[in-house]
Design a protein around this motif. Sequence first.
Motif, PDB file in Angstrom:
ATOM      1  N   THR A  41       0.917  -1.080   0.177  1.00 34.37           N
ATOM      2  CA  THR A  41      -0.133   0.066  -0.167  1.00 34.37           C
ATOM      3  C   THR A  41       0.878   1.126  -0.077  1.00 34.37           C
ATOM      4  OG1 THR A  41      -0.119   0.376   2.451  1.00 34.37           O
ATOM      5  CG2 THR A  41      -1.730  -1.354   1.208  1.00 34.37           C
ATOM      6  N   ALA A  50     -10.073  10.737  -7.954  1.00 30.36           N
ATOM      7  CA  ALA A  50      -8.987  10.796  -6.828  1.00 30.36           C
ATOM      8  C   ALA A  50      -7.519  11.152  -7.564  1.00 30.36           C
ATOM      9  CB  ALA A  50      -9.031   9.260  -6.209  1.00 30.36           C
ATOM     10  N   LYS A  74      -3.482   4.248  -8.809  1.00 27.32           N
ATOM     11  CA  LYS A  74      -3.974   3.888  -7.530  1.00 27.32           C
ATOM     12  C   LYS A  74      -4.057   5.047  -6.611  1.00 27.32           C
ATOM     13  CE  LYS A  74      -1.631  -0.053  -7.611  1.00 27.32           C
ATOM     14  NZ  LYS A  74      -1.355  -1.285  -7.238  1.00 27.32           N
ATOM     15  N   CYS A  75      -4.255   6.257  -7.119  1.00 26.38           N
ATOM     16  CA  CYS A  75      -4.055   7.130  -6.006  1.00 26.38           C
ATOM     17  C   CYS A  75      -5.197   7.156  -4.877  1.00 26.38           C
ATOM     18  CB  CYS A  75      -3.964   8.596  -6.859  1.00 26.38           C
ATOM     19  SG  CYS A  75      -2.968   8.949  -8.067  1.00 26.38           S
ATOM     20  N   THR A  76      -4.962   7.941  -3.751  1.00 30.68           N
ATOM     21  CA  THR A  76      -5.754   7.720  -2.836  1.00 30.68           C
ATOM     22  C   THR A  76      -6.754   9.215  -2.715  1.00 30.68           C
ATOM     23  OG1 THR A  76      -4.401   8.739  -1.096  1.00 30.68           O
ATOM     24  CG2 THR A  76      -4.641   6.276  -1.213  1.00 30.68           C
ATOM     25  N   CYS A 116       1.755   7.731  -6.262  1.00 30.02           N
ATOM     26  CA  CYS A 116       0.515   6.971  -6.331  1.00 30.02           C
ATOM     27  C   CYS A 116       1.012   5.715  -6.815  1.00 30.02           C
ATOM     28  CB  CYS A 116      -0.559   7.483  -7.403  1.00 30.02           C
ATOM     29  SG  CYS A 116      -1.357   9.078  -6.986  1.00 30.02           S
TER      30      CYS A 116
END
Length: 331
Positions: free
Chosen positions: A95, A261, A297-299, A308
């Motif tokens: 993560t 996002a 997969k950016c938050t 990211c």
Amino acid sequence: MIFFLSLCVILPTLVSARLINHVNVRLVGGHSRCAGRVEVLHRGQWGTVCDAAWDMTEAAVVCRELDCGEPVDAVGGAHFGPGSGPIWTNHMICTGSETTLRNCGSVNLRDYDCNHDTDAGVICSVNPDKVRLVGSSRCSGRLEILHDQTWMSVCDAVFDQQDAEVVCRELDCGAPVQVLGAAAFDKGDTQMWAQEIQCRGNELINFLLIDCLSLSFSLFHPLLDVTNVRLVGGNSPCAGRVEVLHRGQWGTVCDIFWDMADAAVVCRELDCGEPVDALGAAYFGQGSGPVWISVLKCTGKESTLKNCGSAGWNKTACTHNHDAGVICSGE
């Protein structure tokens, strides 16, 4: 002769760990201990990591574990040369917040042919032993810079609080508490560095003190390969096709899973306010050059797009028909 001294404070961090098989990590073949091919020690034997979906989230964990600052690049294709021995992991799933690589998940991808030509590598921001503080602890003391293999003290007339921000960040010592002069930690017997230092204090996280030297000459550390972002083809600098500068070449971003996002990170990085829309299908026209990244997969909280997660750099079958775009509020 006056010497500059810096006093930093280490901010407390929370560390979690779990007891599993003992695994160590090292970087091999790079310019320093903070850049190179990723190797892990597992059951008494060193092996490598496959570059399948290897990206900046995994690199962040390696850099953190080695106390090497922030990730600058996650590279594959045996960028630092092929390793030997087993390839311990096929597809890492981090993560980016883990304290050690062994806490990340992993899976075996049967359709990805891992061999030592696909060994993963990392470049971290810290370039060890270029800057040090000589005094009562590693985070307080007389500032010295390594230049041409010689340690030199820094004159306090050319140093200020903004420069101290960069030094403390580079040494992973938190925020500067006090900037002292007049040889408060004793003058030492080193030569004097009197060249002007021009840090602003808000430089990129992977910006080093050496990069502040004579900014009028645009001196950047040659190993950082900083990734920049721009928006092209829109009606303002805050709207357009997303393009990233990676390894000296501009390329685009694939629109697979491209959402608000991801757009939020781009708008923040460009100081363009809030995201208004995240667009795909080459809404602002097709770009050229490589399609650098896909499946971002950016938050939405990252300060820069390169932090990211993704399916990896230059590992996409996307064409420019799928170039991603962003519209920001511009405020």
